[in-house]
Structures are given as C-alpha cells and as structure tokens.
Design an enzyme around this catalytic site. Sequence first.
Site, PDB file in Angstrom:
ATOM      1  N   ASP A 110     -13.321   7.971  11.033  1.00  0.00           N
ATOM      2  CA  ASP A 110     -13.251   6.519  10.901  1.00  0.00           C
ATOM      3  C   ASP A 110     -14.405   5.980  10.047  1.00  0.00           C
ATOM      4  O   ASP A 110     -15.549   5.925  10.505  1.00  0.00           O
ATOM      5  CB  ASP A 110     -13.280   5.897  12.299  1.00  0.00           C
ATOM      6  CG  ASP A 110     -13.147   4.400  12.250  1.00  0.00           C
ATOM      7  OD1 ASP A 110     -12.929   3.844  11.146  1.00  0.00           O
ATOM      8  OD2 ASP A 110     -13.275   3.767  13.317  1.00  0.00           O
ATOM      9  N   TYR A 233       0.380 -13.601   0.456  1.00  0.00           N
ATOM     10  CA  TYR A 233      -0.745 -12.730   0.071  1.00  0.00           C
ATOM     11  C   TYR A 233      -2.039 -13.522  -0.183  1.00  0.00           C
ATOM     12  O   TYR A 233      -2.899 -13.623   0.687  1.00  0.00           O
ATOM     13  CB  TYR A 233      -0.365 -11.822  -1.124  1.00  0.00           C
ATOM     14  CG  TYR A 233      -1.311 -10.643  -1.161  1.00  0.00           C
ATOM     15  CD1 TYR A 233      -0.975  -9.417  -0.608  1.00  0.00           C
ATOM     16  CD2 TYR A 233      -2.619 -10.787  -1.662  1.00  0.00           C
ATOM     17  CE1 TYR A 233      -1.876  -8.368  -0.567  1.00  0.00           C
ATOM     18  CE2 TYR A 233      -3.520  -9.737  -1.624  1.00  0.00           C
ATOM     19  CZ  TYR A 233      -3.146  -8.541  -1.082  1.00  0.00           C
ATOM     20  OH  TYR A 233      -4.051  -7.520  -1.020  1.00  0.00           O
TER      21      TYR A 233
HETATM   22  P1  NAD Z   1      -3.446   3.521   0.922  1.00  0.00           P
HETATM   23  O1  NAD Z   1      -2.819   3.259   2.232  1.00  0.00           O
HETATM   24  O2  NAD Z   1      -2.709   4.392  -0.053  1.00  0.00           O
HETATM   25  O3  NAD Z   1      -4.908   4.190   1.109  1.00  0.00           O
HETATM   26  C1  NAD Z   1      -5.771   3.850   2.151  1.00  0.00           C
HETATM   27  C2  NAD Z   1      -6.880   4.880   2.269  1.00  0.00           C
HETATM   28  O4  NAD Z   1      -7.769   4.460   3.323  1.00  0.00           O
HETATM   29  C3  NAD Z   1      -6.418   6.287   2.670  1.00  0.00           C
HETATM   30  O5  NAD Z   1      -7.226   7.245   2.017  1.00  0.00           O
HETATM   31  C4  NAD Z   1      -6.694   6.349   4.184  1.00  0.00           C
HETATM   32  O6  NAD Z   1      -6.911   7.659   4.696  1.00  0.00           O
HETATM   33  C5  NAD Z   1      -7.982   5.532   4.225  1.00  0.00           C
HETATM   34  N1  NAD Z   1      -8.285   4.964   5.545  1.00  0.00           N
HETATM   35  C6  NAD Z   1      -7.568   4.051   6.245  1.00  0.00           C
HETATM   36  N2  NAD Z   1      -8.211   3.738   7.401  1.00  0.00           N
HETATM   37  C7  NAD Z   1      -9.364   4.462   7.406  1.00  0.00           C
HETATM   38  C8  NAD Z   1     -10.461   4.579   8.299  1.00  0.00           C
HETATM   39  N3  NAD Z   1     -10.531   3.867   9.426  1.00  0.00           N
HETATM   40  N4  NAD Z   1     -11.449   5.454   7.990  1.00  0.00           N
HETATM   41  C9  NAD Z   1     -11.410   6.211   6.850  1.00  0.00           C
HETATM   42  N5  NAD Z   1     -10.410   6.111   5.941  1.00  0.00           N
HETATM   43  C10 NAD Z   1      -9.400   5.251   6.218  1.00  0.00           C
HETATM   44  O7  NAD Z   1      -3.765   2.096   0.298  1.00  0.00           O
HETATM   45  P2  NAD Z   1      -3.928   1.509  -1.182  1.00  0.00           P
HETATM   46  O8  NAD Z   1      -2.739   0.674  -1.476  1.00  0.00           O
HETATM   47  O9  NAD Z   1      -4.362   2.555  -2.141  1.00  0.00           O
HETATM   48  O10 NAD Z   1      -5.116   0.480  -0.934  1.00  0.00           O
HETATM   49  C11 NAD Z   1      -6.464   0.736  -1.253  1.00  0.00           C
HETATM   50  C12 NAD Z   1      -7.115  -0.584  -1.639  1.00  0.00           C
HETATM   51  O11 NAD Z   1      -6.495  -1.079  -2.835  1.00  0.00           O
HETATM   52  C13 NAD Z   1      -6.956  -1.684  -0.575  1.00  0.00           C
HETATM   53  O12 NAD Z   1      -8.134  -2.433  -0.509  1.00  0.00           O
HETATM   54  C14 NAD Z   1      -5.821  -2.527  -1.132  1.00  0.00           C
HETATM   55  O13 NAD Z   1      -5.847  -3.860  -0.675  1.00  0.00           O
HETATM   56  C15 NAD Z   1      -6.122  -2.438  -2.621  1.00  0.00           C
HETATM   57  N6  NAD Z   1      -4.982  -2.790  -3.508  1.00  0.00           N
HETATM   58  C16 NAD Z   1      -3.739  -2.269  -3.306  1.00  0.00           C
HETATM   59  C17 NAD Z   1      -2.695  -2.681  -4.135  1.00  0.00           C
HETATM   60  C18 NAD Z   1      -1.289  -2.159  -3.949  1.00  0.00           C
HETATM   61  O14 NAD Z   1      -0.353  -2.783  -4.441  1.00  0.00           O
HETATM   62  N7  NAD Z   1      -1.112  -1.042  -3.304  1.00  0.00           N
HETATM   63  C19 NAD Z   1      -2.930  -3.571  -5.185  1.00  0.00           C
HETATM   64  C20 NAD Z   1      -4.221  -4.033  -5.394  1.00  0.00           C
HETATM   65  C21 NAD Z   1      -5.247  -3.643  -4.542  1.00  0.00           C
END
Ligand code: NAD
Length: 392
Positions: A110, A233
């Site tokens: 975590d 959003y």
């Molecule tokens: P994702 O779900 O693919 O990745 C999340 C990551 O966080 C994973 O590696 C997971 O293992 C890790 N994680 C989650 N909880 C955890 C914890 N308690 N401890 C350690 N690791 C933990 O998500 P994503 O879409 O790649 O999002 C990543 C960031 O990018 C976020 O801040 C999101 O808001 C931002 N974002 C996403 C998008 C989109 O459309 N997907 C667009 C712009 C920005």
Amino acid sequence: MIVEPKVREFICTTAHPEGCRENVKRQIAYVKEKGQVCGPKKVLVIGASTGYGLASRITAAFACQAATIGIMFEKPSNGKRTATPGWYNTAAFEELAQEEGLYAKSINGDAFSAEVKQQAIDMIRADLGQVDMVIYSLAAPRRTTADNKTWSSTLKTTTGAFTEKSLDLRNNTIVTKTVEPANEEELEGTIKVMGGEDWMDWMDALTDAGVLADHAVTVAYSYIGPELTYPIYTEGTIGQAKKHLTETAGRIHEKHPGIQAYISVNKALVTQASAAIPIVPLYFAILYKVMKEQGTHEGCIEQISRLFHDKLFAAEIPTDPQGRIRMDDWELAPQVQGAVMDCWKEVNTENVEKLSDIEGYWEDFYHMFGFHLDNVDYSRDVEIQVEIPSLV
Ligand code: NAD
C-alpha cells in the site's frame, strides 16, 4: 491452465500471463523505436504496474536507460485464480529490463502507508543512493491514513444530479444514466484518496531521508476532458481531488524549492481506473473513433513517450497558464471535439457501432488483461503462478 477472459461489466476477473507479457513487449518496442531521451537515470514510479504508470516505467527504462523502482498493489495467483494483470506486467517488465542490464525492482504494498514509503527509502538508499525522478500515478479506491481512518473515493457530482447518455457495458446499448451528487463526507474522502496529500507525504519522506537528488523532477497525472463530462469529472468529486493534486504541485515546489513538480494532464484512455467512471466510456468510444479517423489517437505508451520526448525533457517545458503540461492537447483540439459532439447528439443503440469505436474500446479493455492479442496462443496451457524476480 487454459486462461479465458471472465468479464463482469467493467472488470475482467482473469488475466493472461503471456498476453500481459506481450503488452509489455509491444510497449518496449514502441519506446525503442522512438529513440533515446536525455532524461532521468534513477526513477521511482508510484503506481507502476498498469496504465499510465506502467507506460512511464517502460519509457524511463527503455528511453532513458533509467534504473526503476516500481510500487504497486497487485495480487499474485493462488494457483487457482490468475494473478492481476499488474502482477504479470511487472514480472515481464523486470525480466525484460534485466535482460538489457537495467536495474528494476518492485514493491507490492500500500503506497499510502508509512511502511511502504520506508521500504522504498531503504531500497533507494541501498541500491541507488538517490532518485532523480518520482512519477506519481496512483488510481485507488481507498486510502487508510496514519490515524487509521479509511477514506473512500467516489465518482459523483458536486452540484446537482446529472443525467446523460451512457453506454451499458453489459450489452453495448445506449441508456440514460443519472449520477447523484456527493455528500460532504464523500467529497472529502475522494480528495483524501485522489488529491495531493499523499504525493506531498512521499516528497517529504524522500527529502527528509536524503534520497531525492537536488533538482529532482516529480510528475503526477490529471485529467480534464470536454465540457460534456465536466459535471461528472472536472466539476465532480474526482475533479475536486485533481484540483487539490494540481495545487499540491505548487506546494511541493514552495516547500522543497529544488524539486520541479509538474502536473501532466493526460488523454482519456481505457484503463482499469477509467472504465469504472459512469457516462465516460461512451465518450471514450466516440473519441477513439474520431481520433483514429483524424490520425491522432494515442494509447498510454504513445502519450508518455511524447511527454518525455516533447515536453518534460525538451529544452523548455511547455505549460498552460496554470503551469500544467497538456498531453490532452490533441484530445481537446476543436476539430476533434466538434466531431465528438456531433456524434454524441446522434448516438443511440441502433447506430452506436457506426458512430463510435465500440470495438476499439473493447479491444483495449481485453488487451489490458492480456486477451485478444493476435500473436498469443490462447488454446495453450499456461503457468499462472508467475514470480516477479525482485519479490522472490
Ligand atoms: P490504473 O488503474 O491503470 O493504475 C493504477 C496504479 O496504481 C496501478 O499500478 C496499481 O497497482 C496502483 N495502485 C492502486 N492502489 C495502490 C495502492 N494503495 N498502493 C500502491 N499502488 C496502488 O490507472 P491509470 O488510469 O493509469 O491512472 C493513473 C493516473 O493517471 C491516475 O491519477 C489517473 O487519474 C490519471 N489519468 C488517467 C486517465 C485515463 O483516462 N485513464 C487520464 C488522465 C489521467
């Protein structure tokens, strides 16, 4: 075991180890093709196993030849159930990085906890001395703070109820969905989980421990999107958390003047985190169609490769008036948004396949879990208990 996808609405409960490895290989190949970047050499990625964080780790390693420590929260296989995709991705990443002589270690735990922060500090101190870049890419449903209180993140509005068209992922039909407003506690919880408090805690802990290089760069990811999705959003609970995250970049810089803290506003993409947001998947499917037609569609690896090449490590870092890096520049281009809104007005269950790239949406969804890749033989028995080299 022969591994097949088991999909329930916006989640797949199985993952294919060889498919996940293929995804990582394809991302590495893309980064290599784009060439080297004169960037960081020792990088900590928080949220490194899927989506934008995995793409960031791959880009740092294979475009900058950086040593990487990745933090993630994933489940290994218990022999009956498969591991989560992030587990298999990380196993493949470490192996492929080490094959090229690149240092790669991971911590599965975590990231919000003091214990994991300490583990990361000990690992940096022992193996790397200091890191010169920290990428903060967490997307989490909940966070337990030091006072042992658990906060939950909610995807709701902050004004009134919001009703819009939505894609029912169970049967690809267009329905109407209403998102209710959050109460005070839900809003506070979302800011606690997805805002910048923990990013600041990380930067404080790394600085206090002396494991952050002078002039280190840190970047956290945000999203804005079109006016259509503002109520759910940008003006919703998650948007308030992102506002806090953005303000935190300034606070990090004030408190630790040597550190350059940036927000990168990224493009909308199908990831495990974003598939769960109501109304948004229909926008994604239409956006995919328009951007593919206009030749500007990107996935996570294309976005992050461009972030490194053209923005973060360019001679001058281009930012908007609020100091943010805009990787959503192509998504929000008027010719893209104009075409998206025309489709949005018209879309219904009968024409959804014509007006949106629903097939592309689902392909990306299956790919995330290692399925539907043309060069993986899914009829073959595969070992689902895969070890991550640094966690053995
Ligand atoms: P994702 O779900 O693919 O990745 C999340 C990551 O966080 C994973 O590696 C997971 O293992 C890790 N994680 C989650 N909880 C955890 C914890 N308690 N401890 C350690 N690791 C933990 O998500 P994503 O879409 O790649 O999002 C990543 C960031 O990018 C976020 O801040 C999101 O808001 C931002 N974002 C996403 C998008 C989109 O459309 N997907 C667009 C712009 C920005």
